[in-house]
Design a protein around this motif. Structure first.
Motif, short mmCIF file in Angstrom:
data_model
loop_
_atom_site.label_atom_id
_atom_site.label_comp_id
_atom_site.label_asym_id
_atom_site.label_seq_id
_atom_site.Cartn_x
_atom_site.Cartn_y
_atom_site.Cartn_z
N GLN A 190 0.75 -1.34 -0.02
CA GLN A 190 -0.01 -0.21 -0.28
C GLN A 190 0.76 1.21 0.03
O GLN A 190 1.98 1.33 0.83
N PRO B 35 0.69 4.86 1.23
CA PRO B 35 -0.86 6.52 1.63
C PRO B 35 -1.19 6.54 0.43
O PRO B 35 -1.08 7.15 -0.83
N GLY B 36 -2.21 6.73 0.64
CA GLY B 36 -3.74 7.93 -0.07
C GLY B 36 -4.02 6.67 -1.05
O GLY B 36 -5.03 7.19 -1.94
N LYS B 37 -4.00 5.32 -1.58
CA LYS B 37 -3.87 4.50 -2.85
C LYS B 37 -4.09 3.34 -1.73
O LYS B 37 -4.13 3.18 -0.95
N ARG B 38 -5.11 2.47 -2.40
CA ARG B 38 -6.12 1.66 -2.35
C ARG B 38 -4.09 0.10 -2.18
O ARG B 38 -3.06 0.30 -2.30
#
Length: 123
Positions: A39, A41-44
């Motif tokens: 992962q 940061p800020g993404k799936r």
């Protein structure tokens, strides 16, 4: 209690290598297929690789195919991810996960996941 502990992350230059490890406890390790996910940061969460319980079948996301190798040592209850030819876009927190089945699972994010380990690829 199922526990999964990933380790081995760090900082590496593009083109470098790292090997991640994940020790499982609280379940019969060889009964479960396992995976690595990551992962940014800020993404799936992104599934990147899975291996069946016996370690005989492996699958990879296109983004890592040919560069990463998943394998396991059931005698040590440990899952590994050998990462070669690392790219800046591989920078992420890497997690290991457990599926409730022994056959290989492709693409799904496992519900059982341990603490992650940070991998940073930068010059």
């Amino acid at each position: 209690e199922v526990q999964l502990q990933a380790s081995g992350g760090g900082s590496v230059q593009p083109g470098g290598s790292l090997e991640l490890s994940c020790v499982g406890s609280g379940f019969t390790f060889s009964d479960n297929s396992m995976s690595w996910i990551r992962q940014v940061p800020g993404k799936r969460l992104e599934w990147i690789s899975s291996i069946n319980g016996r370690g005989s079948t492996r699958n990879y996301a296109d983004s890592v195919k040919g560069r990463f190798t998943i394998y396991r040592d059931n005698t040590k209850n440990t899952l590994y991810l050998q990462m070669n030819s690392l790219k800046p876009e591989d920078t992420a927190v890497y997690y290991c996960g457990r599926y409730q089945v022994s056959y290989v699972v492709i693409g799904a994010i496992p519900s059982d996941r341990g603490q992650g380990t940070q991998v940073t690829v930068s010059s």
